[in-house]
Motif scaffolding. Sequence first.
Motif, mmCIF file in Angstrom:
data_model
loop_
_atom_site.group_PDB
_atom_site.id
_atom_site.type_symbol
_atom_site.label_atom_id
_atom_site.label_comp_id
_atom_site.label_asym_id
_atom_site.label_seq_id
_atom_site.Cartn_x
_atom_site.Cartn_y
_atom_site.Cartn_z
ATOM 1 N N LEU A 115 1.853 10.612 6.126
ATOM 2 C CA LEU A 115 1.674 10.638 4.668
ATOM 3 C C LEU A 115 2.001 12.013 4.089
ATOM 4 O O LEU A 115 2.435 12.110 2.944
ATOM 5 C CB LEU A 115 0.248 10.244 4.298
ATOM 6 N N GLU A 116 1.795 13.062 4.893
ATOM 7 C CA GLU A 116 2.078 14.410 4.405
ATOM 8 C C GLU A 116 3.580 14.648 4.246
ATOM 9 O O GLU A 116 3.990 15.574 3.542
ATOM 10 C CB GLU A 116 1.469 15.441 5.360
ATOM 11 N N LEU A 117 4.403 13.814 4.851
ATOM 12 C CA LEU A 117 5.854 13.946 4.724
ATOM 13 C C LEU A 117 6.376 13.391 3.395
ATOM 14 O O LEU A 117 7.523 13.660 3.025
ATOM 15 C CB LEU A 117 6.558 13.231 5.881
ATOM 16 N N ALA A 118 5.527 12.651 2.703
ATOM 17 C CA ALA A 118 5.940 12.071 1.420
ATOM 18 C C ALA A 118 6.171 13.188 0.406
ATOM 19 O O ALA A 118 5.384 14.128 0.309
ATOM 20 C CB ALA A 118 4.886 11.103 0.911
ATOM 21 N N THR A 119 7.258 13.082 -0.350
ATOM 22 C CA THR A 119 7.605 14.124 -1.321
ATOM 23 C C THR A 119 7.086 13.830 -2.726
ATOM 24 O O THR A 119 6.884 14.740 -3.515
ATOM 25 C CB THR A 119 9.134 14.322 -1.371
ATOM 26 N N THR A 120 6.871 12.542 -3.039
ATOM 27 C CA THR A 120 6.388 12.173 -4.378
ATOM 28 C C THR A 120 5.126 11.302 -4.245
ATOM 29 O O THR A 120 4.909 10.670 -3.210
ATOM 30 C CB THR A 120 7.460 11.374 -5.157
ATOM 31 N N PRO A 121 4.329 11.262 -5.301
ATOM 32 C CA PRO A 121 3.137 10.408 -5.263
ATOM 33 C C PRO A 121 3.493 8.921 -5.084
ATOM 34 O O PRO A 121 2.771 8.182 -4.414
ATOM 35 C CB PRO A 121 2.465 10.635 -6.621
ATOM 36 N N GLU A 122 4.616 8.498 -5.666
ATOM 37 C CA GLU A 122 5.039 7.102 -5.528
ATOM 38 C C GLU A 122 5.388 6.790 -4.076
ATOM 39 O O GLU A 122 5.048 5.725 -3.552
ATOM 40 C CB GLU A 122 6.250 6.800 -6.428
ATOM 41 N N GLU A 123 6.068 7.733 -3.421
ATOM 42 C CA GLU A 123 6.439 7.533 -2.023
ATOM 43 C C GLU A 123 5.180 7.501 -1.144
ATOM 44 O O GLU A 123 5.075 6.695 -0.221
ATOM 45 C CB GLU A 123 7.386 8.653 -1.560
ATOM 46 N N ARG A 124 4.234 8.373 -1.447
ATOM 47 C CA ARG A 124 2.973 8.402 -0.691
ATOM 48 C C ARG A 124 2.221 7.079 -0.866
ATOM 49 O O ARG A 124 1.704 6.513 0.102
ATOM 50 C CB ARG A 124 2.114 9.580 -1.151
ATOM 51 N N SER A 125 2.167 6.592 -2.099
ATOM 52 C CA SER A 125 1.495 5.328 -2.381
ATOM 53 C C SER A 125 2.164 4.179 -1.619
ATOM 54 O O SER A 125 1.485 3.326 -1.037
ATOM 55 C CB SER A 125 1.511 5.063 -3.881
ATOM 56 N N ARG A 126 3.496 4.170 -1.613
ATOM 57 C CA ARG A 126 4.234 3.121 -0.905
ATOM 58 C C ARG A 126 3.960 3.200 0.598
ATOM 59 O O ARG A 126 3.765 2.188 1.263
ATOM 60 C CB ARG A 126 5.734 3.237 -1.173
ATOM 61 N N MET A 127 3.923 4.426 1.138
ATOM 62 C CA MET A 127 3.655 4.603 2.563
ATOM 63 C C MET A 127 2.237 4.136 2.913
ATOM 64 O O MET A 127 2.026 3.502 3.952
ATOM 65 C CB MET A 127 3.850 6.065 2.965
ATOM 66 N N GLU A 128 1.261 4.444 2.039
ATOM 67 C CA GLU A 128 -0.111 3.989 2.274
ATOM 68 C C GLU A 128 -0.174 2.463 2.297
ATOM 69 O O GLU A 128 -0.834 1.866 3.149
ATOM 70 C CB GLU A 128 -1.047 4.531 1.196
ATOM 71 N N GLU A 129 0.509 1.827 1.342
ATOM 72 C CA GLU A 129 0.543 0.364 1.294
ATOM 73 C C GLU A 129 1.182 -0.204 2.554
ATOM 74 O O GLU A 129 0.704 -1.202 3.100
ATOM 75 C CB GLU A 129 1.301 -0.106 0.057
ATOM 76 N N ASP A 130 2.266 0.418 3.021
ATOM 77 C CA ASP A 130 2.931 -0.050 4.245
ATOM 78 C C ASP A 130 2.012 0.086 5.456
ATOM 79 O O ASP A 130 1.955 -0.802 6.309
ATOM 80 C CB ASP A 130 4.231 0.726 4.486
ATOM 81 N N HIS A 131 1.285 1.214 5.522
ATOM 82 C CA HIS A 131 0.357 1.417 6.641
ATOM 83 C C HIS A 131 -0.774 0.386 6.603
ATOM 84 O O HIS A 131 -1.154 -0.165 7.646
ATOM 85 C CB HIS A 131 -0.229 2.831 6.619
ATOM 86 N N LEU A 132 -1.293 0.128 5.415
ATOM 87 C CA LEU A 132 -2.359 -0.866 5.296
ATOM 88 C C LEU A 132 -1.855 -2.263 5.662
ATOM 89 O O LEU A 132 -2.556 -3.031 6.330
ATOM 90 C CB LEU A 132 -2.942 -0.867 3.883
ATOM 91 N N ALA A 133 -0.650 -2.592 5.232
ATOM 92 C CA ALA A 133 -0.077 -3.895 5.563
ATOM 93 C C ALA A 133 0.114 -4.025 7.079
ATOM 94 O O ALA A 133 -0.190 -5.076 7.666
ATOM 95 C CB ALA A 133 1.253 -4.099 4.840
ATOM 96 N N GLU A 134 0.603 -2.977 7.709
ATOM 97 C CA GLU A 134 0.796 -2.997 9.164
ATOM 98 C C GLU A 134 -0.552 -3.108 9.875
ATOM 99 O O GLU A 134 -0.691 -3.870 10.830
ATOM 100 C CB GLU A 134 1.532 -1.736 9.625
ATOM 101 N N PHE A 135 -1.555 -2.354 9.419
ATOM 102 C CA PHE A 135 -2.885 -2.448 10.023
ATOM 103 C C PHE A 135 -3.420 -3.863 9.888
ATOM 104 O O PHE A 135 -3.935 -4.432 10.856
ATOM 105 C CB PHE A 135 -3.876 -1.472 9.376
ATOM 106 N N TYR A 136 -3.300 -4.444 8.703
ATOM 107 C CA TYR A 136 -3.862 -5.772 8.487
ATOM 108 C C TYR A 136 -3.155 -6.805 9.375
ATOM 109 O O TYR A 136 -3.797 -7.684 9.937
ATOM 110 C CB TYR A 136 -3.774 -6.174 7.009
ATOM 111 N N ARG A 137 -1.850 -6.685 9.529
ATOM 112 C CA ARG A 137 -1.108 -7.602 10.405
ATOM 113 C C ARG A 137 -1.639 -7.494 11.832
ATOM 114 O O ARG A 137 -1.900 -8.506 12.488
ATOM 115 C CB ARG A 137 0.385 -7.291 10.369
ATOM 116 N N LEU A 138 -1.811 -6.267 12.317
ATOM 117 C CA LEU A 138 -2.332 -6.058 13.670
ATOM 118 C C LEU A 138 -3.773 -6.575 13.797
ATOM 119 O O LEU A 138 -4.146 -7.155 14.819
ATOM 120 C CB LEU A 138 -2.274 -4.573 14.040
ATOM 121 N N TRP A 139 -4.571 -6.354 12.766
ATOM 122 C CA TRP A 139 -5.956 -6.809 12.771
ATOM 123 C C TRP A 139 -6.040 -8.327 12.867
ATOM 124 O O TRP A 139 -6.781 -8.868 13.693
ATOM 125 C CB TRP A 139 -6.681 -6.318 11.513
#
Length: 180
Positions: A115-139
């Motif tokens: 997440l620290e590699l994200a350059t903009t708040p929008e990119e960070r938000s998108r990365m967080e959503e992707d991580h949550l989606a991946e976690f939920y799929r694995l869960w």
Amino acid sequence: MAFEWVVWSSSLAMSKQRISRAFHAANKSKKILVGPPHPISNIRPTLYDGLPDQTPTKGYSPRDLSSHEAVDPDRFQLNLSMQRLDKFNHEFWADSNTRFHTMKEAYLNSRKGMLELATTPEERSRMEEDHLAEFYRLWVFSERPTQRRYNSQWLKYQYTLIWTTARMTLNRWIRKLSLS
């Protein structure tokens, strides 16, 4: 926070529906008290009429009550069965939700560097959503066997409730016919 109970009268709720009188009679109850959701399991505690104590593991029978109370043994068994189902649901979902939140925090903490590699708040938000989606799929994938066991046990409880209700209705019909 004040603990507030809501009173539900199944006979009132049932009277609003257009159903046969026989089915309606099988579902009459004086009162069912429903409390606020548990903070972890999100299951609302319920107190049923006709039970001297709301501890399902105590193993009550209608004989445990004072002789001054008129207790329908079928209603008593139905209330006990519903109480056991409530306890089962609460225990399962409290455990499941606790594991979910613990694993989610661990998963997101392991991804903080990305997440620290994200350059903009929008990119960070998108990365967080992707991580949550991946976690939920694995869960969901990892919890599939546990969920299947829960569903199987839940169905057994439901069939017990259906059988008890049917037996209660049949006994009431028999009593009604014998009084006629």
